[in-house]
Design a protein around this motif. Structure first.
Motif, short mmCIF file in Angstrom:
data_model
loop_
_atom_site.label_atom_id
_atom_site.label_comp_id
_atom_site.label_asym_id
_atom_site.label_seq_id
_atom_site.Cartn_x
_atom_site.Cartn_y
_atom_site.Cartn_z
N UNK A 68 0.84 -1.20 0.00
CA UNK A 68 0.00 0.00 0.00
C UNK A 68 0.88 1.25 0.00
N UNK A 69 1.87 1.26 0.89
CA UNK A 69 2.72 2.45 1.06
C UNK A 69 3.55 2.71 -0.20
N UNK A 70 3.91 1.66 -0.93
CA UNK A 70 4.73 1.82 -2.13
C UNK A 70 4.03 2.69 -3.16
N UNK A 71 2.70 2.59 -3.24
CA UNK A 71 1.93 3.32 -4.25
C UNK A 71 1.27 4.58 -3.69
N UNK A 72 1.57 4.89 -2.46
CA UNK A 72 0.97 6.03 -1.78
C UNK A 72 2.03 7.12 -1.61
N UNK A 73 1.75 8.33 -2.04
CA UNK A 73 2.73 9.40 -1.92
C UNK A 73 2.72 10.07 -0.56
N UNK A 74 1.76 9.72 0.28
CA UNK A 74 1.67 10.34 1.60
C UNK A 74 2.71 9.73 2.54
N UNK A 75 2.95 10.43 3.65
CA UNK A 75 3.89 9.93 4.64
C UNK A 75 5.32 9.93 4.16
N UNK A 76 5.71 10.92 3.37
CA UNK A 76 7.06 10.92 2.78
C UNK A 76 8.15 11.04 3.84
N UNK A 77 7.85 11.69 4.97
CA UNK A 77 8.87 11.83 6.01
C UNK A 77 9.30 10.48 6.56
N UNK A 78 8.37 9.54 6.60
CA UNK A 78 8.67 8.19 7.11
C UNK A 78 9.03 7.24 5.98
N UNK A 79 8.24 7.27 4.90
CA UNK A 79 8.36 6.24 3.86
C UNK A 79 9.05 6.72 2.58
N UNK A 80 9.37 8.01 2.47
CA UNK A 80 9.92 8.53 1.23
C UNK A 80 11.24 7.87 0.84
N UNK A 81 12.18 7.80 1.76
CA UNK A 81 13.49 7.19 1.47
C UNK A 81 13.33 5.71 1.14
N UNK A 82 12.43 5.04 1.86
CA UNK A 82 12.18 3.62 1.61
C UNK A 82 11.63 3.42 0.20
N UNK A 83 10.67 4.25 -0.23
CA UNK A 83 10.13 4.12 -1.58
C UNK A 83 11.21 4.33 -2.64
N UNK A 84 12.01 5.37 -2.45
CA UNK A 84 13.05 5.69 -3.42
C UNK A 84 14.04 4.55 -3.58
N UNK A 85 14.38 3.90 -2.49
CA UNK A 85 15.36 2.81 -2.54
C UNK A 85 14.73 1.50 -3.03
N UNK A 86 13.45 1.29 -2.72
CA UNK A 86 12.81 0.00 -3.02
C UNK A 86 12.41 -0.13 -4.49
N UNK A 87 11.85 0.90 -5.06
CA UNK A 87 11.30 0.79 -6.42
C UNK A 87 12.30 0.28 -7.45
N UNK A 88 13.56 0.74 -7.47
CA UNK A 88 14.50 0.22 -8.47
C UNK A 88 14.83 -1.26 -8.30
N UNK A 89 14.57 -1.82 -7.12
CA UNK A 89 14.91 -3.23 -6.88
C UNK A 89 13.80 -4.17 -7.32
N UNK A 90 12.65 -3.64 -7.71
CA UNK A 90 11.52 -4.48 -8.09
C UNK A 90 11.56 -4.82 -9.57
N UNK A 91 11.04 -5.99 -9.90
CA UNK A 91 11.00 -6.43 -11.29
C UNK A 91 9.54 -6.60 -11.73
N UNK A 92 9.10 -7.85 -11.85
CA UNK A 92 7.73 -8.08 -12.31
C UNK A 92 6.73 -8.31 -11.21
N UNK A 93 7.14 -8.08 -9.94
CA UNK A 93 6.24 -8.41 -8.83
C UNK A 93 5.03 -7.49 -8.76
#
Length: 324
Positions: A31-56
């Protein structure tokens, strides 16, 4: 509004989860991966996680919508109430009876046209889904598990103190503001109107790092009652790397302060344990927090300090943290 009806028997069976649940964190993080809210907590995590994903993402999007219901079988529960680790959780997910998988996907399909319907056999479709979840967990959750665990343990420390101070009533009253204990009903902000009757089964309280804004419960009333609720995030950057503040930690006093925090304590208790003034304890705890070694949460009129993964590792002499 969510209303959980708690009898006297249920109140005696309210319990806290011992650690984060790997599958709840995996599903809710999507849920958080596709949600732009909560960037103070999840922003860095989203930025780092998205490039590691493939077809999931494509397959998971079909079973975990950006909001609303997702199938209960994705987050299996143990009768013991013990949270699942990732390997045991994936095996439990793989063992889900086919008729349950199809029934819950049909329920999802009634709400979403793009829901997954498993064009192949249920067993093969479930196998592909498990593989996608495992791959996603490896990319999005495993690198951050020590931080997730530390946040959940900090929440457990707050709830544990409430339980010791006033029993189960105080524990339920201490939950985050979106959850309100109005005995004998536990109310919570919720996207739909829902009543949950525990019927003597008790309630497992499961703090979650990736849960946000509203708690989550199973849709199927026959499943073991679990209330998944969001932890309160520290004001310090959650996934921050050690910075120049570490240079200020040299000296025996802060080593004593770090050791004194142990499994959690208030500032007053910290001052007593370390043999320093209240003002000094507060100042040292502030520096340790800014260095990423201490997690601080407010509990009533006081604050509660617990160690972060980095703080615990430093205290143990750099021993690695287990991903359990």
């Amino acid at each position: 509004m969510l209303r959980i009806h708690v009898s006297g028997v249920d109140l005696s069976k309210v319990r806290m989860a011992t650690r984060p649940d790997a599958l709840w964190e995996t599903a809710l993080s999507f849920h958080r991966l596709r949600d732009r809210r909560g960037s103070a907590v999840f922003g860095k995590w989203r930025t780092e996680t998205r490039p590691r994903l493939n077809g999931e993402v494509r397959l998971l999007s079909a079973v975990i919508p950006s909001r609303g219901y997702f199938p209960d079988f994705l987050t299996p529960a143990q009768e013991s109430g013990e949270p699942f680790g990732i390997d045991a959780g994936m095996q439990a997910l793989r063992d889900t009876p086919p008729d349950r998988v199809l029934a819950e996907l049909a329920l999802l399909g009634a709400e979403r046209r793009d829901a997954c319907r498993f064009p192949d056999s249920p067993a093969e479709g479930l196998g592909r889904l498990v593989d996608a979840l495992r791959s996603y967990h490896r990319a999005a959750i495993e690198p951050y598990w020590p931080h997730i665990r530390a946040s959940v343990e900090a929440d457990r420390a707050v709830r544990g103190r409430a339980l010791l101070d006033g029993g189960a009533h105080e524990l339920l009253a201490s939950l985050p503001p979106m959850i309100r204990w109005r005995a004998p009903v536990l109310e919570a902000d919720y996207p739909v109107d829902r009543d949950v009757r525990l019927d003597g089964r008790g309630l497992l309280l499961q703090p979650s790092f990736f849960c946000r804004v509203t708690p989550v419960v199973y849709r199927d009333p026959r499943l073991p009652p679990v209330l998944v609720y969001p932890v309160t995030h520290s004001r310090a950057p959650v996934f921050a790397e050690p910075g120049p503040w570490l240079g200020r930690l040299l000296g025996s006093t802060r080593s004593t302060i770090l050791s004194a925090i142990g499994n959690g304590c208030t500032t007053s208790e910290l001052a007593l344990r370390a043999g320093v003034s209240l003002a000094s304890a507060s100042q040292h705890a502030c520096v340790l927090r800014e260095a990423g070694l201490v997690h601080t949460l407010r509990h009533g009129g006081s604050v509660l300090h617990t160690l972060t993964p980095l703080g615990g590792s430093l205290l143990r002499g750099g021993a690695p943290l287990a991903l359990s």
